[in-house]
Design an enzyme around this catalytic site. Structure first.
Site, mmCIF file in Angstrom:
data_model
loop_
_atom_site.group_PDB
_atom_site.id
_atom_site.type_symbol
_atom_site.label_atom_id
_atom_site.label_comp_id
_atom_site.label_asym_id
_atom_site.label_seq_id
_atom_site.Cartn_x
_atom_site.Cartn_y
_atom_site.Cartn_z
ATOM 1 N N HIS A 75 -7.821 -5.622 -0.649
ATOM 2 C CA HIS A 75 -6.605 -4.856 -0.044
ATOM 3 C C HIS A 75 -5.861 -6.245 0.249
ATOM 4 C CE1 HIS A 75 -4.229 -1.432 0.198
ATOM 5 N NE2 HIS A 75 -3.844 -1.662 1.007
ATOM 6 N N ASP A 78 -9.456 -4.913 -5.383
ATOM 7 C CA ASP A 78 -8.804 -3.644 -3.990
ATOM 8 C C ASP A 78 -10.412 -2.986 -4.629
ATOM 9 O OD1 ASP A 78 -7.539 -2.415 -2.851
ATOM 10 O OD2 ASP A 78 -6.057 -2.375 -3.279
ATOM 11 N N SER A 129 0.722 -1.352 -0.138
ATOM 12 C CA SER A 129 -0.172 0.254 0.471
ATOM 13 C C SER A 129 0.842 1.505 -0.127
ATOM 14 C CB SER A 129 -0.769 0.389 1.192
ATOM 15 O OG SER A 129 -2.123 0.849 1.017
#
Length: 653
Positions: free
Chosen positions: A338, A307, A201
């Site tokens: 995610h 995601d 991320s």
């Protein structure tokens, strides 16, 4: 194409390494391995006795207005035996804003320290696993977080320089200090400077950004669920994806010291990121795709195709830009949201990452560069490979909507059609509502469906949907989604775990100390049975019809044409299923609604979807030679509707 030249780098390296390895074996390996070329690093060094130290690297920036250049904290774990023998080793680095505020991984681990300020627990398994194998692990606190000076600027110069300066220090080009404020210097004499960056991320985003600077010494990056352009994290062609901007995110991770000193940076994040969705210089600075030509590091990219936090538009545009510039690439695409690969394919992930770093940082000829480029999850825990991605036979194919026997229940094929369809934006409904009622005339969407397929149809890459629409109000947002209509068992990506369930048992990956365990909770696929799967999405503000950079008010009654960029994917619509395109307004909880409630009329002769079909138009023709079926009146069952949009590109789900 430039890719073969990049492959030559690997081939040349292997031939040189093979010839020289026997003479250099003692530098890297135990004596018992000295008779043959290495194919795998092994855990022969003590993790418990590893050197643990902290260094503060000068970024050369002065972001917090205290009259001194900012230093970022660098926590290091490295094998003591190799240091004692004077052997230089490569580095695996994770630069993160989350080490103190929020934690890393599925169990939200934070850094902990001993009385001397040296790191005790380094989150995740990287140090436990790789330090005994002869690597150093480096955890960098981004500027403005944890023990670092400076300010968080959410993907801008300060964020990227936080990590780039450390790569420079590892290669002898930047200054490091033994304390945050002192003058005693520290040099990285223990490393050969070869660095691999990894992270999920925001951390992976920093890896993308540092690679886009072309910094020397960065040999590879492993971005997981990472952003490639921050504008596309907050907007989709003018349509806001979240109800806040980067100032909220900066404040979320700022250290108390940074909050006290960084008001000017915070205000800049407000002023230069207007909620209109207009492009500004702030977004240009945070667009790494434009600098893909500077990337010299190889890239191993991992992303969940579902995601809805860091959406897969980031994958498609970054991957394509890297391919255009001949960057050596590898990719995993999962059915999850995610989620880190450690939590959806643990054993294979650790093994693959190990071999990747061995190849890229140690130069071992282990064959990973000759393996298929892509691993794709077709069904929960069922993976296929693709020699190249997208496959070479993929062709952009234009599909066109047509009217059907009922309003809003149309056809999808290769032939250009005439006619119109009309829908009214309903911000209370989402893509799951539209797809569930695909065969029924509802006022909130226009749906277009192919004949039932007589052969599987694979879409691989990014799609675009061009819409010509006439609004009744001065503002309008548009959504376009591709749907696989047919029964399947998939990961439940809209549930709390985004496709995984965390259990109580643990598995261990590396060595341990009293303060740092390599044992993590086991996870398993969270599956659900569905009647349809939304597998690609895109959004836009119709006011951006003339420019991706700036929106304008619409004139009611005037037709406008705009192209929506749909997220990258790799999906097979099986034989017996149908392929659907849905065009609608606000996609609840995935984009914010416009200020009005427009009704929009689509001109079907000027509306189309350009999709990446393996086999191209011939494959579509072959798969749709059967007879059309009568639309069903049943409401289809899918995943639960999208949850409120996550605005933190981190671990929390």
């Amino acid at each position: 194409m430039p890719k073969p030249a990049r492959r030559m780098r690997f081939t040349t390296w292997r031939s040189l390494a093979t010839a020289a390895t026997a003479a250099l074996m003692a530098v890297f390996l135990a004596p018992s391995a000295a008779h043959s070329a290495p194919r795998e690093s092994t855990p022969i060094y003590s993790y418990e006795n590893a050197i643990r130290e902290s260094v503060w690297v000068d970024t050369g920036l002065e972001g917090d207005s205290d009259g001194k250049t900012d230093r970022v904290a660098v926590d290091i774990v490295r094998p003591r035996e190799l240091a004692q023998q004077g052997r230089k080793i490569p580095v695996i680095m994770d630069a993160s804003p989350y080490y103190s505020c929020c934690g890393r991984g599925n169990e939200s681990q934070k850094k902990t320290y001993d009385a001397n300020g040296n790191v005790v627990q380094m989150p995740l398994f990287y140090d436990n696993y790789f330090v005994p194998r002869g690597y150093a692990f480096v955890g960098v606190d981004l500027a403005g977080t944890n023990r670092s000076d400076g300010c968080v600027d959410v993907g801008g110069r300060s964020d990227i320089q936080s990590a780039k300066a450390v790569v420079d220090w590892l290669n002898g080009r930047a200054k490091g200090y033994t304390t945050r404020t002192g003058t005693a210097t520290a040099k990285a004499t223990w490393t050969n400077g070869k660095t691999g960056m990894i992270g999920k991320s925001w951390d992976g985003t920093i890896a993308n950004g540092v690679a886009a600077t072309g910094v020397k010494g960065l040999k590879t990056i492993v971005p997981i669920s990472a952003i490639s352009s921050w504008y596309d994290y907050y907007f989709a062609k003018g349509a806001p994806l979240y109800d806040s901007g980067p100032d909220w995110l900066s404040n979320y991770v700022d250290s108390p010291d940074a909050r006290a000193k960084c008001a000017a940076v915070q205000q800049k994040l407000v002023d230069e990121a207007p909620r209109t969705g207009d492009w500004t210089s702030l977004w240009t600075e945070r667009d790494y795709v434009k600098d893909a030509s500077k990337v010299t590091a190889s890239v191993f990219l991992i992303h969940g195709m579902q995601d809805l936090n860091v959406r897969t538009k980031h994958v498609g545009q970054w991957w394509n830009a890297l391919a255009k510039n001949g960057v050596e690439r590898k990719i995993w695409l999962s059915q999850t949201g995610h989620v880190d690969p450690f939590d959806f394919r643990r054993a294979t992930w650790v093994d693959t990452l190990h071999r990747w770093f061995d190849h890229e940082l140690l130069g071992y000829d282990n064959g990973i560069d000759d393996e298929p480029m892509a691993d794709i999850e077709r069904h929960p825990d069922q993976w296929v490979t693709s020699r190249v991605w997208p496959p070479r036979t993929t062709e952009t194919t234009t599909l066109r909507p047509g009217t059907g026997t009922q309003a809003g229940v149309g056809t999808l094929g290769l032939r250009t059609n005439s006619g119109t369809e009309t829908f009214t934006d309903n911000p209370a409904l989402s893509e799951t509502d539209w797809a569930a009622h695909i065969d029924q005339p509802t006022p909130d969407k226009a749906g277009f469906v192919s004949k039932p397929l007589t052969h599987d149809l694979r879409l691989s890459g990014s799609s675009k949907v061009t819409v010509t629409a006439t609004p009744t109000t001065s503002t309008a947002h548009l959504s376009a989604v591709l749907v696989d209509l047919g029964p399947d068992t998939i990961r439940d990506y809209n549930a709390a775990g985004e496709g995984i369930t965390t259990l109580t048992d643990r598995t261990c990956w590396g060595a341990s100390t009293a303060g740092d365990s390599p044992c993590f909770k086991v996870t398993q696929a969270n599956k659900t049975d569905v009647d349809y799967t939304v597998f690609s999405r895109g959004w836009a503000d119709l006011g951006n019809y003339a420019s991706d950079l700036k929106g304008v008010p619409l004139t009611p009654g005037t037709a406008y044409t705009i192209t929506l960029d749909l997220a990258a994917t790799d999906h097979v619509v099986p034989k017996g299923h149908r392929l659907a395109l849905i065009v609608a307004g606000t996609d609840k909880d995935l984009i914010d609604p416009p200020s009005s409630t427009p009704t929009l009329t689509l001109d079907l002769s000027r509306t189309s979807a350009r999709v990446p079909l393996v086999g191209g138009a011939d494959a579509f023709t072959r798969a749709t030679t059967g007879s059309a079926t009568t639309p069903s009146t049943a409401v289809l069952d899918g995943v639960q509707e999208p949850r409120a949009a996550q605005r933190v590109p981190g671990e929390a789900r």
